[in-house]
Scaffold this motif. Structure first.
Motif, PDB file in Angstrom:
ATOM      1  N   LEU A 171      25.250 -13.799 -43.805  1.00 33.77           N
ATOM      2  CA  LEU A 171      25.626 -13.636 -45.206  1.00 33.77           C
ATOM      3  C   LEU A 171      25.201 -12.265 -45.727  1.00 33.77           C
ATOM      4  O   LEU A 171      25.942 -11.605 -46.467  1.00 33.77           O
ATOM      5  CB  LEU A 171      24.981 -14.744 -46.044  1.00 33.77           C
ATOM      6  CG  LEU A 171      25.352 -14.794 -47.526  1.00 33.77           C
ATOM      7  CD1 LEU A 171      26.859 -14.916 -47.705  1.00 33.77           C
ATOM      8  CD2 LEU A 171      24.637 -15.963 -48.213  1.00 33.77           C
ATOM      9  N   GLY A 172      24.011 -11.817 -45.320  1.00 33.26           N
ATOM     10  CA  GLY A 172      23.520 -10.505 -45.749  1.00 33.26           C
ATOM     11  C   GLY A 172      24.399  -9.371 -45.247  1.00 33.26           C
ATOM     12  O   GLY A 172      24.727  -8.445 -46.000  1.00 33.26           O
ATOM     13  N   ILE A 173      24.796  -9.421 -43.974  1.00 30.96           N
ATOM     14  CA  ILE A 173      25.675  -8.389 -43.422  1.00 30.96           C
ATOM     15  C   ILE A 173      27.020  -8.413 -44.139  1.00 30.96           C
ATOM     16  O   ILE A 173      27.601  -7.359 -44.473  1.00 30.96           O
ATOM     17  CB  ILE A 173      25.871  -8.587 -41.906  1.00 30.96           C
ATOM     18  CG1 ILE A 173      24.525  -8.435 -41.157  1.00 30.96           C
ATOM     19  CG2 ILE A 173      26.902  -7.597 -41.365  1.00 30.96           C
ATOM     20  CD1 ILE A 173      23.897  -7.070 -41.300  1.00 30.96           C
ATOM     21  N   GLY A 174      27.536  -9.603 -44.408  1.00 30.78           N
ATOM     22  CA  GLY A 174      28.797  -9.721 -45.132  1.00 30.78           C
ATOM     23  C   GLY A 174      28.708  -9.140 -46.534  1.00 30.78           C
ATOM     24  O   GLY A 174      29.632  -8.453 -46.996  1.00 30.78           O
ATOM     25  N   LEU A 175      27.594  -9.390 -47.216  1.00 28.86           N
ATOM     26  CA  LEU A 175      27.402  -8.850 -48.556  1.00 28.86           C
ATOM     27  C   LEU A 175      27.298  -7.324 -48.527  1.00 28.86           C
ATOM     28  O   LEU A 175      27.793  -6.643 -49.435  1.00 28.86           O
ATOM     29  CB  LEU A 175      26.140  -9.451 -49.188  1.00 28.86           C
ATOM     30  CG  LEU A 175      26.236 -10.910 -49.641  1.00 28.86           C
ATOM     31  CD1 LEU A 175      24.853 -11.431 -50.008  1.00 28.86           C
ATOM     32  CD2 LEU A 175      27.190 -11.048 -50.825  1.00 28.86           C
ATOM     33  N   ALA A 176      26.648  -6.783 -47.498  1.00 25.64           N
ATOM     34  CA  ALA A 176      26.531  -5.328 -47.371  1.00 25.64           C
ATOM     35  C   ALA A 176      27.912  -4.694 -47.205  1.00 25.64           C
ATOM     36  O   ALA A 176      28.232  -3.678 -47.830  1.00 25.64           O
ATOM     37  CB  ALA A 176      25.635  -4.969 -46.182  1.00 25.64           C
ATOM     38  N   LEU A 177      28.751  -5.305 -46.371  1.00 25.22           N
ATOM     39  CA  LEU A 177      30.110  -4.801 -46.183  1.00 25.22           C
ATOM     40  C   LEU A 177      30.916  -4.922 -47.481  1.00 25.22           C
ATOM     41  O   LEU A 177      31.671  -4.015 -47.849  1.00 25.22           O
ATOM     42  CB  LEU A 177      30.806  -5.577 -45.059  1.00 25.22           C
ATOM     43  CG  LEU A 177      30.292  -5.306 -43.638  1.00 25.22           C
ATOM     44  CD1 LEU A 177      30.899  -6.296 -42.654  1.00 25.22           C
ATOM     45  CD2 LEU A 177      30.622  -3.879 -43.221  1.00 25.22           C
ATOM     46  N   ILE A 201      34.269   1.509 -52.721  1.00 27.08           N
ATOM     47  CA  ILE A 201      35.388   2.367 -52.319  1.00 27.08           C
ATOM     48  C   ILE A 201      36.690   1.936 -52.996  1.00 27.08           C
ATOM     49  O   ILE A 201      37.446   2.765 -53.504  1.00 27.08           O
ATOM     50  CB  ILE A 201      35.563   2.339 -50.786  1.00 27.08           C
ATOM     51  CG1 ILE A 201      34.321   2.910 -50.096  1.00 27.08           C
ATOM     52  CG2 ILE A 201      36.815   3.105 -50.364  1.00 27.08           C
ATOM     53  CD1 ILE A 201      34.309   2.699 -48.597  1.00 27.08           C
ATOM     54  N   LYS A 202      36.946   0.641 -53.005  1.00 31.54           N
ATOM     55  CA  LYS A 202      38.227   0.116 -53.487  1.00 31.54           C
ATOM     56  C   LYS A 202      38.204  -0.323 -54.943  1.00 31.54           C
ATOM     57  O   LYS A 202      39.261  -0.543 -55.538  1.00 31.54           O
ATOM     58  CB  LYS A 202      38.656  -1.083 -52.615  1.00 31.54           C
ATOM     59  CG  LYS A 202      38.902  -0.739 -51.157  1.00 31.54           C
ATOM     60  CD  LYS A 202      40.099   0.190 -51.004  1.00 31.54           C
ATOM     61  CE  LYS A 202      40.428   0.410 -49.525  1.00 31.54           C
ATOM     62  NZ  LYS A 202      41.602   1.318 -49.362  1.00 31.54           N
ATOM     63  N   GLY A 203      37.013  -0.462 -55.519  1.00 33.71           N
ATOM     64  CA  GLY A 203      36.926  -0.947 -56.892  1.00 33.71           C
ATOM     65  C   GLY A 203      37.563   0.020 -57.875  1.00 33.71           C
ATOM     66  O   GLY A 203      37.610   1.224 -57.643  1.00 33.71           O
ATOM     67  N   ARG A 204      38.022  -0.500 -58.977  1.00 36.55           N
ATOM     68  CA  ARG A 204      38.654   0.313 -60.007  1.00 36.55           C
ATOM     69  C   ARG A 204      38.014   0.020 -61.365  1.00 36.55           C
ATOM     70  O   ARG A 204      37.570  -1.095 -61.624  1.00 36.55           O
ATOM     71  CB  ARG A 204      40.163   0.019 -60.087  1.00 36.55           C
ATOM     72  CG  ARG A 204      40.941   0.429 -58.848  1.00 36.55           C
ATOM     73  CD  ARG A 204      40.987   1.954 -58.693  1.00 36.55           C
ATOM     74  NE  ARG A 204      41.769   2.362 -57.517  1.00 36.55           N
ATOM     75  CZ  ARG A 204      41.251   2.556 -56.322  1.00 36.55           C
ATOM     76  NH1 ARG A 204      39.946   2.354 -56.131  1.00 36.55           N
ATOM     77  NH2 ARG A 204      42.011   2.930 -55.315  1.00 36.55           N
ATOM     78  N   GLY A 205      37.994   1.045 -62.212  1.00 35.13           N
ATOM     79  CA  GLY A 205      37.498   0.869 -63.575  1.00 35.13           C
ATOM     80  C   GLY A 205      36.040   0.458 -63.617  1.00 35.13           C
ATOM     81  O   GLY A 205      35.202   0.982 -62.868  1.00 35.13           O
ATOM     82  N   LEU A 206      35.724  -0.501 -64.469  1.00 34.39           N
ATOM     83  CA  LEU A 206      34.340  -0.950 -64.652  1.00 34.39           C
ATOM     84  C   LEU A 206      33.765  -1.521 -63.366  1.00 34.39           C
ATOM     85  O   LEU A 206      32.595  -1.333 -63.047  1.00 34.39           O
ATOM     86  CB  LEU A 206      34.284  -1.998 -65.770  1.00 34.39           C
ATOM     87  CG  LEU A 206      32.906  -2.591 -66.086  1.00 34.39           C
ATOM     88  CD1 LEU A 206      31.961  -1.506 -66.592  1.00 34.39           C
ATOM     89  CD2 LEU A 206      33.024  -3.710 -67.110  1.00 34.39           C
ATOM     90  N   ILE A 207      34.599  -2.216 -62.580  1.00 35.39           N
ATOM     91  CA  ILE A 207      34.137  -2.834 -61.336  1.00 35.39           C
ATOM     92  C   ILE A 207      33.592  -1.786 -60.374  1.00 35.39           C
ATOM     93  O   ILE A 207      32.600  -2.007 -59.676  1.00 35.39           O
ATOM     94  CB  ILE A 207      35.282  -3.625 -60.672  1.00 35.39           C
ATOM     95  CG1 ILE A 207      35.612  -4.860 -61.523  1.00 35.39           C
ATOM     96  CG2 ILE A 207      34.907  -4.063 -59.257  1.00 35.39           C
ATOM     97  CD1 ILE A 207      36.778  -5.666 -60.998  1.00 35.39           C
ATOM     98  N   ALA A 208      34.211  -0.612 -60.362  1.00 36.40           N
ATOM     99  CA  ALA A 208      33.781   0.452 -59.454  1.00 36.40           C
ATOM    100  C   ALA A 208      32.387   0.964 -59.793  1.00 36.40           C
ATOM    101  O   ALA A 208      31.722   1.550 -58.944  1.00 36.40           O
ATOM    102  CB  ALA A 208      34.779   1.611 -59.502  1.00 36.40           C
ATOM    103  N   LEU A 224      24.678  10.897 -60.609  1.00 35.99           N
ATOM    104  CA  LEU A 224      25.847  11.759 -60.436  1.00 35.99           C
ATOM    105  C   LEU A 224      27.071  10.924 -60.125  1.00 35.99           C
ATOM    106  O   LEU A 224      28.155  11.141 -60.671  1.00 35.99           O
ATOM    107  CB  LEU A 224      25.621  12.769 -59.300  1.00 35.99           C
ATOM    108  CG  LEU A 224      24.747  13.986 -59.590  1.00 35.99           C
ATOM    109  CD1 LEU A 224      23.273  13.612 -59.677  1.00 35.99           C
ATOM    110  CD2 LEU A 224      24.934  15.029 -58.498  1.00 35.99           C
ATOM    111  N   GLY A 225      26.893   9.922 -59.240  1.00 35.88           N
ATOM    112  CA  GLY A 225      28.000   9.041 -58.902  1.00 35.88           C
ATOM    113  C   GLY A 225      28.449   8.204 -60.085  1.00 35.88           C
ATOM    114  O   GLY A 225      29.650   7.992 -60.296  1.00 35.88           O
ATOM    115  N   PHE A 226      27.482   7.734 -60.877  1.00 38.18           N
ATOM    116  CA  PHE A 226      27.827   6.910 -62.032  1.00 38.18           C
ATOM    117  C   PHE A 226      28.696   7.678 -63.027  1.00 38.18           C
ATOM    118  O   PHE A 226      29.684   7.163 -63.533  1.00 38.18           O
ATOM    119  CB  PHE A 226      26.556   6.414 -62.737  1.00 38.18           C
ATOM    120  CG  PHE A 226      25.685   5.521 -61.898  1.00 38.18           C
ATOM    121  CD1 PHE A 226      26.229   4.712 -60.923  1.00 38.18           C
ATOM    122  CD2 PHE A 226      24.305   5.501 -62.074  1.00 38.18           C
ATOM    123  CE1 PHE A 226      25.432   3.892 -60.130  1.00 38.18           C
ATOM    124  CE2 PHE A 226      23.502   4.691 -61.297  1.00 38.18           C
ATOM    125  CZ  PHE A 226      24.059   3.883 -60.320  1.00 38.18           C
TER     126      PHE A 226
END
Length: 460
Positions: A172-178, A185-192, A306-308
């Motif tokens: 589960l931890g590895i899956g959450l990390a991925l 990378i794929k998120g858009r807007g607020l989700i990103a 900077l990323g934010f």
């Protein structure tokens, strides 16, 4: 990003909200982002020192308080930028290294040592000495440090994910990390902007559904708490620990310097010498002295800011000030500390692995984009990174005859990579100042060819 990019910001550093909707939305966004540094406080020092039960819960409430307080005071009186301050990896690893070298009691004295170190840095800042950091804080040093933070973070993250062995929590931890990486990378807007928070929420829900969440820990906490001063005593730390943590704090301040400089360029709000001094005065007196007195790891403005701002285009400190006040208020609720202390280790590990991947990439990009990155630079970084990382994994028997001060520094790979990179770049493999009339064939000269001048120009 230059001023052209800064003009594309939805809100600049000194802008105030244009609507009530924006005030609520963007303040809430910062509150969600501020959950990110909580994971660092939990996973590095909290778990590294073996805090458990109510001790861990109370520690987490203090971590939340110092995140809010240091961010608020820097935004109001220090760098005056929308930058979150949170537990800094450099002193956090130093505390864990002190535990490895001298035991738990020795490590707990680190918090008082940071009070003294913070006072020293504040004095150096007032004298203008901290302004000299930029002369050696080159892209090679910055990139190697970020790379090492990523590598160190990944080892801690994997250890947390694998804490229950090869089992469902590990998968589960590895899956959450991925998922965290995919979302960023794929998120858009607020989700990103909040992949870490989304990953934490999904992880909590998954472990609750599996019946592996410690509700008893949450129930054990009182509804209201007050952060305790000097929770580990008020004794004077050993002199070697004071010296060690002072060195660590100076390197942490160099890290903070680079973060603030990079962010200020992003939002086209270049820091003046006076603003730098204010920043480092608060860095010493609040982000080290106050945090040390509260038994929490020292904080610093995060490079991730900077990323934010690139993702959200919101750089107004107004929203962050509101979020900081909310964060401070939350620290007085014991149940919140309990919920954070009950964070499943696989969830914390997943977040760290996701962050580590980004940091390793950013570190590599920082070095390559700095300019010439040839054989000399490759060797400097490679030698420094692998020697620092390898030394930190040596068995305790190797350090048995070394002074604790030396051992604590050697066991901190981030400190070591900074020291080694500076020494290699500035001393051992320093580029020679070429005289082109005598030498136009060496590699160093070829990388820096002479400019074409008029006959009346003076050779530089």
């Amino acid at each position: 990003m230059s001023s052209n990019s800064a003009n594309k910001l939805v809100y600049g550093p000194d802008d105030t909200p244009r609507t009530k909707r924006d005030a609520i939305l963007y303040s809430a966004q910062w509150i969600m982002i501020m959950f990110y540094p909580v994971v660092w406080g939990y996973s590095i020092v909290g778990k590294g020192l073996g805090f458990e039960g109510q001790d861990l819960c109370l520690y987490m409430t203090r971590v939340v308080f110092v995140i809010g307080a240091s961010t608020l005071l820097q935004a109001l009186f220090g760098h005056r930028l929308a930058m979150i301050s949170g537990p800094n990896i450099i002193p956090s690893l130093a505390i864990v290294a002190a535990c490895s070298v001298g035991g738990a009691d020795y490590a707990l004295e680190s918090f008082n040592a940071f009070i003294i170190a913070g006072i020293i840095v504040a004095i150096l800042s007032a004298l203008g000495i901290m302004d000299k950091i930029g002369s050696v804080w080159t892209p090679i040093v910055s990139g190697a440090m970020i790379l090492m933070v990523g590598l160190s973070t990944s080892t801690t993250g994997v250890s947390l994910v694998a804490s229950d062995g090869f089992s469902m929590p590990f998968a589960l931890g590895i899956g959450l990390a991925l998922f965290c990486g995919w979302l960023s990378i794929k998120g858009r807007g607020l989700i990103a902007t909040v992949p870490v928070l989304i990953t934490i929420v999904i992880g909590y829900l998954a472990f609750i559904a599996l019946g592996k969440f410690d509700w008893g820990l949450v129930a054990s906490m009182p509804v209201f708490t007050i952060p305790q001063l000097f929770p580990y005593g008020i004794s004077l730390p050993p002199i070697d620990l004071i010296v060690t943590m002072t060195v660590v704090t100076i390197f942490a301040s160099a890290n903070a310097y680079g973060n603030v400089e990079g962010y200020s360029e992003i939002v086209d709000a270049k820091q003046t010498e006076r603003e730098h001094r204010r920043t480092f005065t608060i860095f010493g007196l609040i982000e080290h002295c106050l945090t040390g007195a509260l038994g929490a790891p020292p904080t610093a403005p995060y490079g991730e800011n900077l990323g934010f701002v690139l993702l959200t285009r919101v750089a107004s400190r107004f929203f962050l000030i509101c979020a900081s006040i909310a964060c401070i208020a939350m620290s007085f609720f014991g149940t919140i500390g309990g919920v954070m202390a009950a964070m499943p280790e696989s969830v914390a590990g997943a977040v760290l692995i996701g962050v580590a991947c980004t940091l390793i990439g950013i570190g590599a990009r920082t070095m390559v984009q700095a300019g010439a990155f040839n054989t000399r630079e490759i060797f400097i970084v490679g030698f420094s990174v692998f020697l620092a990382l390898g030394t930190s994994f040596l068995p305790d028997s190797f350090f048995s005859e070394t002074p604790r001060l030396v051992s604590t520094l050697l066991k901190n790979p981030v400190i070591m990579v900074i020291i080694l990179t500076v020494i290699m770049e500035q001393l051992v493999m320093r580029k020679p100042q070429c005289r082109y009339a005598a030498d136009t064939t060496s590699t160093a000269c070829a990388e820096n060819p002479p400019r074409i001048t008029n006959s009346t120009d003076e050779t530089k």
